[in-house]
Design an enzyme around this catalytic site. Structure first.
Site, PDB file in Angstrom:
ATOM      1  N   THR A  18       0.756  -1.295   0.081  1.00 46.45           N
ATOM      2  CA  THR A  18      -0.100  -0.143  -0.080  1.00 46.45           C
ATOM      3  C   THR A  18       0.891   1.165   0.121  1.00 46.45           C
ATOM      4  O   THR A  18       0.469   2.177  -0.467  1.00 46.45           O
ATOM      5  CB  THR A  18      -0.889  -0.111   1.417  1.00 46.45           C
ATOM      6  N   SER A 113       6.306   4.132   8.362  1.00 46.15           N
ATOM      7  CA  SER A 113       4.996   4.768   9.048  1.00 46.15           C
ATOM      8  C   SER A 113       4.838   4.563  10.373  1.00 46.15           C
ATOM      9  O   SER A 113       5.560   5.060  11.326  1.00 46.15           O
ATOM     10  CB  SER A 113       3.836   4.602   7.973  1.00 46.15           C
ATOM     11  N   HIS A 114       3.760   4.083  10.740  1.00 48.63           N
ATOM     12  CA  HIS A 114       3.263   3.931  12.104  1.00 48.63           C
ATOM     13  C   HIS A 114       3.654   2.490  12.685  1.00 48.63           C
ATOM     14  O   HIS A 114       3.182   2.258  13.870  1.00 48.63           O
ATOM     15  CB  HIS A 114       1.849   4.115  12.264  1.00 48.63           C
ATOM     16  N   ASP A 277       2.051  10.355  13.811  1.00 49.96           N
ATOM     17  CA  ASP A 277       2.657   8.903  13.684  1.00 49.96           C
ATOM     18  C   ASP A 277       4.056   9.066  13.408  1.00 49.96           C
ATOM     19  O   ASP A 277       4.846  10.001  13.172  1.00 49.96           O
ATOM     20  CB  ASP A 277       1.911   7.957  12.540  1.00 49.96           C
ATOM     21  N   ASP A 279       6.041   9.042  10.694  1.00 49.34           N
ATOM     22  CA  ASP A 279       6.656   9.815   9.700  1.00 49.34           C
ATOM     23  C   ASP A 279       5.778  11.099   9.521  1.00 49.34           C
ATOM     24  O   ASP A 279       6.139  11.885   8.557  1.00 49.34           O
ATOM     25  CB  ASP A 279       6.616   8.919   8.240  1.00 49.34           C
ATOM     26  N   ASP A 281       2.711  11.849   8.969  1.00 48.13           N
ATOM     27  CA  ASP A 281       1.690  11.925   7.775  1.00 48.13           C
ATOM     28  C   ASP A 281       0.238  11.735   8.653  1.00 48.13           C
ATOM     29  O   ASP A 281      -1.023  12.038   8.000  1.00 48.13           O
ATOM     30  CB  ASP A 281       1.905  11.199   6.483  1.00 48.13           C
ATOM     31  N   ARG A 282       0.244  10.820   9.669  1.00 45.36           N
ATOM     32  CA  ARG A 282      -1.177  10.461  10.335  1.00 45.36           C
ATOM     33  C   ARG A 282      -1.230  11.561  11.261  1.00 45.36           C
ATOM     34  O   ARG A 282      -0.659  12.062  11.853  1.00 45.36           O
ATOM     35  CB  ARG A 282      -1.367   9.118  10.750  1.00 45.36           C
ATOM     36  N   GLU A 363      -8.415   9.657   4.817  1.00 43.20           N
ATOM     37  CA  GLU A 363      -8.597   7.890   5.007  1.00 43.20           C
ATOM     38  C   GLU A 363      -9.051   7.914   6.456  1.00 43.20           C
ATOM     39  O   GLU A 363      -8.638   8.493   7.223  1.00 43.20           O
ATOM     40  CB  GLU A 363      -7.354   7.322   4.614  1.00 43.20           C
ATOM     41  N   GLU A 364      -9.811   6.689   6.648  1.00 44.15           N
ATOM     42  CA  GLU A 364     -10.241   6.469   7.821  1.00 44.15           C
ATOM     43  C   GLU A 364      -9.050   6.263   8.719  1.00 44.15           C
ATOM     44  O   GLU A 364      -9.068   6.261   9.998  1.00 44.15           O
ATOM     45  CB  GLU A 364     -11.219   5.141   7.926  1.00 44.15           C
ATOM     46  N   LYS A 376      -0.488  12.397   2.696  1.00 42.10           N
ATOM     47  CA  LYS A 376      -1.404  12.902   3.669  1.00 42.10           C
ATOM     48  C   LYS A 376      -0.497  13.845   4.762  1.00 42.10           C
ATOM     49  O   LYS A 376       0.865  13.605   4.789  1.00 42.10           O
ATOM     50  CB  LYS A 376      -2.163  11.747   4.510  1.00 42.10           C
TER      51      LYS A 376
HETATM   52  C1  G1P Z   1      -3.010   1.283   5.975  1.00 45.17           C
HETATM   53  C2  G1P Z   1      -4.266   2.117   5.944  1.00 45.17           C
HETATM   54  C3  G1P Z   1      -4.329   2.989   4.677  1.00 45.17           C
HETATM   55  C4  G1P Z   1      -3.065   3.766   4.617  1.00 45.17           C
HETATM   56  C5  G1P Z   1      -1.780   2.962   4.653  1.00 45.17           C
HETATM   57  C6  G1P Z   1      -0.635   3.710   4.701  1.00 45.17           C
HETATM   58  O1  G1P Z   1      -3.074   0.322   4.604  1.00 45.17           O
HETATM   59  O2  G1P Z   1      -5.447   1.319   5.949  1.00 45.17           O
HETATM   60  O3  G1P Z   1      -5.519   3.657   4.657  1.00 45.17           O
HETATM   61  O4  G1P Z   1      -3.051   4.320   3.442  1.00 45.17           O
HETATM   62  O5  G1P Z   1      -1.899   2.050   5.805  1.00 45.17           O
HETATM   63  O6  G1P Z   1      -0.670   4.716   5.695  1.00 45.17           O
HETATM   64  P1  G1P Z   1      -3.465  -1.097   4.859  1.00 45.17           P
HETATM   65  O7  G1P Z   1      -2.415  -1.843   5.767  1.00 45.17           O
HETATM   66  O8  G1P Z   1      -4.884  -1.067   5.189  1.00 45.17           O
HETATM   67  O9  G1P Z   1      -3.306  -1.592   3.297  1.00 45.17           O
HETATM   68 ZN    ZN Z   2       2.667   7.229   8.456  1.00 44.49          ZN
END
Ligand code: G1P
Ligand code: ZN
Length: 543
Positions: A18, A113-114, A277, A279, A281-282, A363-364, A376
């Protein structure tokens, strides 16, 4: 200093998900792993020779070492210039901004990321294009194809570059410019928001707490919220970026940012709380005694963005990822704005933003942003909230209350089942896919299925198609279930179940979300056979 060619063989499992390639850190540190992937990026983008790229990361374990390798490989393959955040740090939105500001050919962001960081945790690498946004699938497919046929990579043998001092240096003919990671980003924020109004709000006794979760936003939040906007010292907490994020899980949600939640729900809570988070972006938004879901947050921001100077002329349109609640759609409808539904992942917003069709996206999963960059942006969301609060002079709870009364409330929750055996998870999805056609008209837990399909997205800008983007089940009256498998996990499969229901009766707008969604939750288990397939009786995480 010597340029060498190292023989290698393809390494399996280098398919970007993703958001770039994410693996356990020790996998990334394994022989040739990072090098193979970077060389494949060069191939996937049509070569790096003569190009200028931005480089930075979220500061997690291996960030510094990986940066040295990437610089040596860029130099060996003839890159013209690399613009690097000091100490190889850049938040993801700041990297996106820098790519756009300097008109570079793209950039490399080192982040998972997170996900937690450390030798036993996660690392990641992502390529962003010249528009500042994540590479589209066509490019990541080419990168992945290259990982499967690679026989060698080029690298320069040299001492480490000192990345701690701002200025310009040279590596085997390639220029390296080390920049302050915060300055350009902070300047951009100042063009979008009414800093004077926010300063006045903060001077009026309004208290805020921003939790950087020991991740990359520490320096950004300190510079902007405390130094520029005058929030008292100590308003930004956990502000020092650490390679293992202090052992925490830098994901801004009520589970992982519990420390902040506790403060915000205490008697002497500040007026406004936020977290970001790994990096940057969240974002998570929480008022005194009230948590704002990301789906609601983007809806509130879209409804009120015109109060900030950067959006005073109104929005061009809005977009949300498919599993995100339809609270945003209600705002769009009321305001006569186009509202796009895209697959999960910020990369799908890029074309809409580039084409000027949308101004705000969300995004949620705690992601909100606008056309100011192509990622983001956590701090951006916090600043837009503060700008709105500064103009409205209401509490977060009052703003939510008014918003729900005006647009209705979309109760929403996401249930994650983590570390599920991949075969079992796939079997669940396959079985569900097989019975979609029969679902409409059937009743589950007092709900009647109206629609059931697997989401496919036809990009309205470039005509590309992304299929198998999650299963959607819609019920009479507006409830909805979405199921999909995560594309960012590094262990087994993560099943995500997104649950939503609509409430337009004001006397029923202040219930607990899990309670309000009880029927939808029950229906999801029955329809998808979650317990039967996974053996799990409850999700690992509810957000
Ligand atoms: C998850 C989140 C998605 C976000 C992505 C990157 O991806 O659900 O909205 O864009 O992290 O931060 P997923 O693990 O669901 O594929
Ligand atoms: Zn992130």
């Amino acid at each position: 200093m010597q340029r060498i060619t190292v023989q290698t063989t393809p390494i399996e499992g280098q398919k970007p998900g993703t958001s770039g390639l994410r693996k356990k850190t020790h996998v990334f540190m394994g022989p040739h792993f990072l090098e193979n992937f970077i060389q494949s990026i060069w191939i996937g983008i049509g070569g790096v020779e003569g190009k200028t790229l931005v480089l930075g990361g979220d500061g997690r374990y291996f960030n510094d070492r990986a940066a040295q390798v990437i610089l040596r490989m860029a130099a060996a393959s003839g890159a013209r210039k690399m613009i690097v955040g000091r100490n190889a740090l850049l938040s993801t939105p700041a990297a996106s901004n820098l790519i756009r500001l300097r008109g570079t050919d793209g950039g490399i962001i080192m982040s998972a990321s997170h996900n937690p960081g450390g030798p036993d945790e996660d690392f990641g690498v992502k390529f962003n294009m010249s528009n500042g946004g994540p590479a589209p699938e066509e490019v990541t497919d080419r990168i992945f194809a290259a990982t499967g046929t690679l026989t060698a990579y080029d690298i320069v043998e040299t001492q480490d570059i000192d990345l701690s001092r701002i200025g310009t240096t040279n590596l085997a003919g390639m220029e390296i410019e080390i920049v302050d990671p915060v300055a350009d980003y902070a300047a951009l924020m100042e063009t979008l928001f009414d800093f004077d109004a926010i300063r006045a709000l903060l001077a009026s006794g309004f208290r805020l707490r921003f939790d950087s979760m020991h991740a990359v936003t520490g320096p950004y939040a300190t510079a902007i919220l405390q130094e520029k906007l005058g929030a008292p010292a100590g308003s930004v907490v956990n502000a020092e970026p650490l390679p293992d994020f202090g052992g925490g899980h830098p994901d801004p949600n009520p589970i992982w940012a519990k420390e902040l939640m506790d403060v915000m729900f205490a008697d002497d809570a500040p007026d406004f709380g936020a977290a970001s988070d790994g990096d940057g972006d969240r974002n998570m938004i929480v008022g005194r005694g009230i948590y704002v879901t990301p789906s609601d947050s983007v809806a509130v921001l879209a409804a009120n963005a015109h109060l900030a100077p950067g959006y005073s002329e109104g929005l061009k349109g809005v977009a949300r990822s498919m599993p995100t609640s339809r609270a945003l759609d209600r705002v769009a409808e009321a305001k006569g704005l186009d509202c796009y539904e895209t697959p999960t992942g910020w990369k799908f917003f890029g074309n809409l933003l580039d084409a000027g069709r949308v101004s705000i996206c969300g995004e949620e999963s705690a992601g909100t942003g606008s056309d100011h960059v192509r990622e983001k942006d956590g701090l951006w969301a916090v600043l837009l909230w503060l700008n709105i609060l500064a103009v409205k002079r209401q509490s977060v709870a009052e703003i939510m209350d008014e918003h729900w009364r005006e647009f209705g409330r979309n109760y929403y929750s996401r249930h994650d089942y983590e570390g599920v055996d991949a075969d079992k998870a796939n079997a669940l999805v396959d079985e569900l896919r097989g019975k979609l056609a029969d679902l409409p008209g059937q009743d589950f837990a007092r709900l009647t299925v109206e629609t059931a399909d697997e989401f496919a997205y036809d990009d309205p800008v470039d005509g590309s198609r992304a299929d198998k983007q999650g299963i959607r089940i819609g019920f009479k009256g507006g409830a909805r279930i979405v199921l999909r498998l995560s594309g960012t996990g590094t262990v087994g499969a993560t099943l995500r179940v997104y649950l939503e229901d609509v409430e337009s009766d004001p006397s029923r707008m202040h219930r607990d979300a899990q309670e309000a969604l009880a029927d939808v939750i029950a229906a999801a288990d029955t329809i998808a056979g979650i317990t039967r397939h996974t053996g799990r009786t409850a999700p690992d995480v509810k957000t």
